[in-house]
Design a protein around this motif. Structure first.
Motif, PDB file in Angstrom:
ATOM      1  N   LEU A  60       0.825  -1.207   0.000  1.00  0.00           N
ATOM      2  CA  LEU A  60       0.000   0.000   0.000  1.00  0.00           C
ATOM      3  C   LEU A  60       0.863   1.263   0.000  1.00  0.00           C
ATOM      4  O   LEU A  60       0.557   2.233  -0.710  1.00  0.00           O
ATOM      5  CB  LEU A  60      -0.928  -0.001   1.215  1.00  0.00           C
ATOM      6  CG  LEU A  60      -2.022  -1.077   1.207  1.00  0.00           C
ATOM      7  CD1 LEU A  60      -2.806  -1.047   2.511  1.00  0.00           C
ATOM      8  CD2 LEU A  60      -2.957  -0.895   0.017  1.00  0.00           C
ATOM      9  N   VAL A  61       1.942   1.279   0.787  1.00  0.00           N
ATOM     10  CA  VAL A  61       2.822   2.444   0.810  1.00  0.00           C
ATOM     11  C   VAL A  61       3.490   2.626  -0.544  1.00  0.00           C
ATOM     12  O   VAL A  61       3.599   3.747  -1.063  1.00  0.00           O
ATOM     13  CB  VAL A  61       3.875   2.306   1.936  1.00  0.00           C
ATOM     14  CG1 VAL A  61       4.954   3.378   1.815  1.00  0.00           C
ATOM     15  CG2 VAL A  61       3.198   2.394   3.289  1.00  0.00           C
ATOM     16  N   LEU A  62       3.919   1.521  -1.156  1.00  0.00           N
ATOM     17  CA  LEU A  62       4.568   1.611  -2.461  1.00  0.00           C
ATOM     18  C   LEU A  62       3.616   2.140  -3.518  1.00  0.00           C
ATOM     19  O   LEU A  62       3.981   3.011  -4.328  1.00  0.00           O
ATOM     20  CB  LEU A  62       5.096   0.235  -2.867  1.00  0.00           C
ATOM     21  CG  LEU A  62       5.879   0.157  -4.185  1.00  0.00           C
ATOM     22  CD1 LEU A  62       7.110   1.048  -4.135  1.00  0.00           C
ATOM     23  CD2 LEU A  62       6.276  -1.279  -4.485  1.00  0.00           C
ATOM     24  N   ARG A  63       2.376   1.654  -3.535  1.00  0.00           N
ATOM     25  CA  ARG A  63       1.424   2.077  -4.551  1.00  0.00           C
ATOM     26  C   ARG A  63       0.851   3.461  -4.279  1.00  0.00           C
ATOM     27  O   ARG A  63       0.558   4.211  -5.220  1.00  0.00           O
ATOM     28  CB  ARG A  63       0.273   1.062  -4.644  1.00  0.00           C
ATOM     29  CG  ARG A  63       0.649  -0.273  -5.224  1.00  0.00           C
ATOM     30  CD  ARG A  63       1.120  -0.146  -6.678  1.00  0.00           C
ATOM     31  NE  ARG A  63       0.176   0.567  -7.522  1.00  0.00           N
ATOM     32  CZ  ARG A  63      -0.867   0.000  -8.109  1.00  0.00           C
ATOM     33  NH1 ARG A  63      -1.089  -1.303  -7.954  1.00  0.00           N
ATOM     34  NH2 ARG A  63      -1.685   0.710  -8.863  1.00  0.00           N
ATOM     35  N   ARG A  64       0.676   3.804  -3.013  1.00  0.00           N
ATOM     36  CA  ARG A  64       0.030   5.076  -2.693  1.00  0.00           C
ATOM     37  C   ARG A  64       1.018   6.237  -2.621  1.00  0.00           C
ATOM     38  O   ARG A  64       0.753   7.320  -3.138  1.00  0.00           O
ATOM     39  CB  ARG A  64      -0.706   4.956  -1.351  1.00  0.00           C
ATOM     40  CG  ARG A  64      -1.364   6.249  -0.871  1.00  0.00           C
ATOM     41  CD  ARG A  64      -2.458   6.707  -1.829  1.00  0.00           C
ATOM     42  NE  ARG A  64      -3.074   7.941  -1.397  1.00  0.00           N
ATOM     43  CZ  ARG A  64      -2.608   9.164  -1.666  1.00  0.00           C
ATOM     44  NH1 ARG A  64      -1.481   9.294  -2.355  1.00  0.00           N
ATOM     45  NH2 ARG A  64      -3.236  10.237  -1.244  1.00  0.00           N
ATOM     46  N   PHE A  65       2.175   6.022  -1.995  1.00  0.00           N
ATOM     47  CA  PHE A  65       3.109   7.119  -1.763  1.00  0.00           C
ATOM     48  C   PHE A  65       4.404   6.999  -2.560  1.00  0.00           C
ATOM     49  O   PHE A  65       5.109   7.988  -2.708  1.00  0.00           O
ATOM     50  CB  PHE A  65       3.437   7.224  -0.270  1.00  0.00           C
ATOM     51  CG  PHE A  65       2.225   7.469   0.583  1.00  0.00           C
ATOM     52  CD1 PHE A  65       1.581   8.689   0.552  1.00  0.00           C
ATOM     53  CD2 PHE A  65       1.725   6.478   1.401  1.00  0.00           C
ATOM     54  CE1 PHE A  65       0.460   8.925   1.333  1.00  0.00           C
ATOM     55  CE2 PHE A  65       0.611   6.700   2.189  1.00  0.00           C
ATOM     56  CZ  PHE A  65      -0.031   7.922   2.159  1.00  0.00           C
ATOM     57  N   GLY A  66       4.748   5.801  -3.008  1.00  0.00           N
ATOM     58  CA  GLY A  66       5.881   5.677  -3.904  1.00  0.00           C
ATOM     59  C   GLY A  66       7.127   5.063  -3.290  1.00  0.00           C
ATOM     60  O   GLY A  66       7.180   4.704  -2.106  1.00  0.00           O
ATOM     61  N   LEU A  67       8.142   4.984  -4.132  1.00  0.00           N
ATOM     62  CA  LEU A  67       9.389   4.299  -3.788  1.00  0.00           C
ATOM     63  C   LEU A  67      10.139   4.999  -2.664  1.00  0.00           C
ATOM     64  O   LEU A  67      10.661   4.337  -1.754  1.00  0.00           O
ATOM     65  CB  LEU A  67      10.273   4.226  -5.042  1.00  0.00           C
ATOM     66  CG  LEU A  67      11.615   3.525  -4.905  1.00  0.00           C
ATOM     67  CD1 LEU A  67      11.437   2.055  -4.602  1.00  0.00           C
ATOM     68  CD2 LEU A  67      12.436   3.709  -6.175  1.00  0.00           C
ATOM     69  N   LEU A  68      10.213   6.318  -2.695  1.00  0.00           N
ATOM     70  CA  LEU A  68      10.988   7.049  -1.687  1.00  0.00           C
ATOM     71  C   LEU A  68      10.413   6.838  -0.296  1.00  0.00           C
ATOM     72  O   LEU A  68      11.159   6.589   0.664  1.00  0.00           O
ATOM     73  CB  LEU A  68      11.019   8.536  -2.037  1.00  0.00           C
ATOM     74  CG  LEU A  68      11.754   9.451  -1.047  1.00  0.00           C
ATOM     75  CD1 LEU A  68      13.199   9.002  -0.869  1.00  0.00           C
ATOM     76  CD2 LEU A  68      11.690  10.901  -1.519  1.00  0.00           C
ATOM     77  N   ALA A  69       9.105   6.928  -0.146  1.00  0.00           N
ATOM     78  CA  ALA A  69       8.477   6.738   1.162  1.00  0.00           C
ATOM     79  C   ALA A  69       8.730   5.327   1.694  1.00  0.00           C
ATOM     80  O   ALA A  69       8.989   5.143   2.893  1.00  0.00           O
ATOM     81  CB  ALA A  69       6.974   7.004   1.067  1.00  0.00           C
ATOM     82  N   LEU A  70       8.668   4.323   0.822  1.00  0.00           N
ATOM     83  CA  LEU A  70       8.894   2.949   1.257  1.00  0.00           C
ATOM     84  C   LEU A  70      10.340   2.745   1.702  1.00  0.00           C
ATOM     85  O   LEU A  70      10.590   2.121   2.750  1.00  0.00           O
ATOM     86  CB  LEU A  70       8.544   1.971   0.136  1.00  0.00           C
ATOM     87  CG  LEU A  70       8.748   0.493   0.469  1.00  0.00           C
ATOM     88  CD1 LEU A  70       7.896   0.076   1.656  1.00  0.00           C
ATOM     89  CD2 LEU A  70       8.441  -0.383  -0.737  1.00  0.00           C
TER      90      LEU A  70
END
Length: 295
Positions: free
Chosen positions: A226-236
């Protein structure tokens, strides 16, 4: 098997992108250079250096590993970028701006702040089983093994943070690439999500409580997706680095203990990153607006 599939699949897709003249070559070079120097910084901080001819050999090995890791990351990014840019461009914007040198970009600050919050929550969630299992009559899990480097001082602790950085950049790119391959096979995003959560959870089970461990692992992998799809690579990436820093470094309130320096360095690093992220995310705006109070 998973690593072999990612390696082979990335080679084939990169070859296709080169033939069709697609892909962000500049961005892939920036990512590779970033990881190259991150790995060398890790090596400089963690290696045992001596003024001898043997130091030359360690330098060569460090350069070789840095080149291998950065090349693999470039390969994954170059294969992923055209598809991600077309379908989920928001997942790479923050990361692309960071590696292009736009550290003060508000979007970069937002993603880093979200990632820091995610890492703190993930670290807290991983400790829940210490409370939940005894409530149901089970034994608490065995204590986790701390990072040995963090017990040896600030220099090695900072080296571990650099190590977590390149490891979880590759990890996140690998998860992204596996998700991309699953989309090609099953054609549906939700089916690909279920498969990757199941695969991640079933390979992280162990101990006396299979189903509870599987459930906890599934929740963690669902949050990664969910973090990868919603907020992207940097956040993950930031979230996973922060989570490991909080979990792997032994934290104590007794600051005079011999191992406290490493834990303090890890905590100071996390807090400093969070404060800088808040500052840049605000883009010059006040943290607390007085407009509502004036009205």
């Amino acid at each position: 098997m998973v690593f072999a599939a990612v390696l082979l699949g990335s080679i084939l897709i990169v070859r296709r992108n080169v033939r069709q003249k697609r892909g962000d070559e500049v961005g892939s070079w920036r990512l590779g250079n970033f990881l190259f120097f991150v790995f060398l910084a890790m090596w400089a901080l963690r290696a045992h250096h001596l003024a001898s001819m043997g130091e030359f050999g360690t330098i060569v090995m460090a350069l070789a590993w840095a080149f291998l890791i950065s090349t693999f990351a470039r390969q994954l990014y170059f294969g992923l970028e055209p598809v991600v840019r077309r379908r989920d461009p928001h997942t790479l914007i923050g990361w692309a701006r960071l590696i292009s040198g736009k550290i003060r970009d508000p979007l970069v600050g937002r993603d880093v702040l979200i990632g820091t919050a995610y890492g703190v929550l993930l670290g807290a969630f991983e400790s829940v089983d210490n409370i939940v299992l005894p409530l149901f009559g089970g034994l608490p899990p065995p204590p986790g093994t701390p990072s040995m480097e963090s017990l040896l001082g600030v220099r090695l602790t900072l080296g571990s943070i650099f190590a977590y950085t390149w490891i979880y950049v590759l990890f996140s790119l690998g998860v992204f690439f596996i998700l991309f391959l699953l989309r090609l096979v099953v054609k549906k995003d939700w089916i690909a999500a279920i498969v990757i959560v199941f695969l991640g959870a079933v390979t992280n089970t162990g101990g006396d409580y299979f189903w509870s461990t599987f459930l906890f692992s599934a929740v963690i992998w669902l949050s990664i997706y969910l973090v990868l799809r919603r907020f992207g690579l940097l956040a993950l990436v930031v979230g996973l680095v922060v989570q490991n820093t909080l979990v792997a470094f032994p934290t104590t309130t007794h600051l005079s203990r011999w191992y406290a320096s490493g834990a303090i360095a890890g905590m100071v690093t996390v807090v400093a990153v969070a404060l800088l992220a808040v500052y840049h995310a605000l883009a010059g705006q006040p943290l607390f607006s007085t407009k509502a109070l004036d009205d």
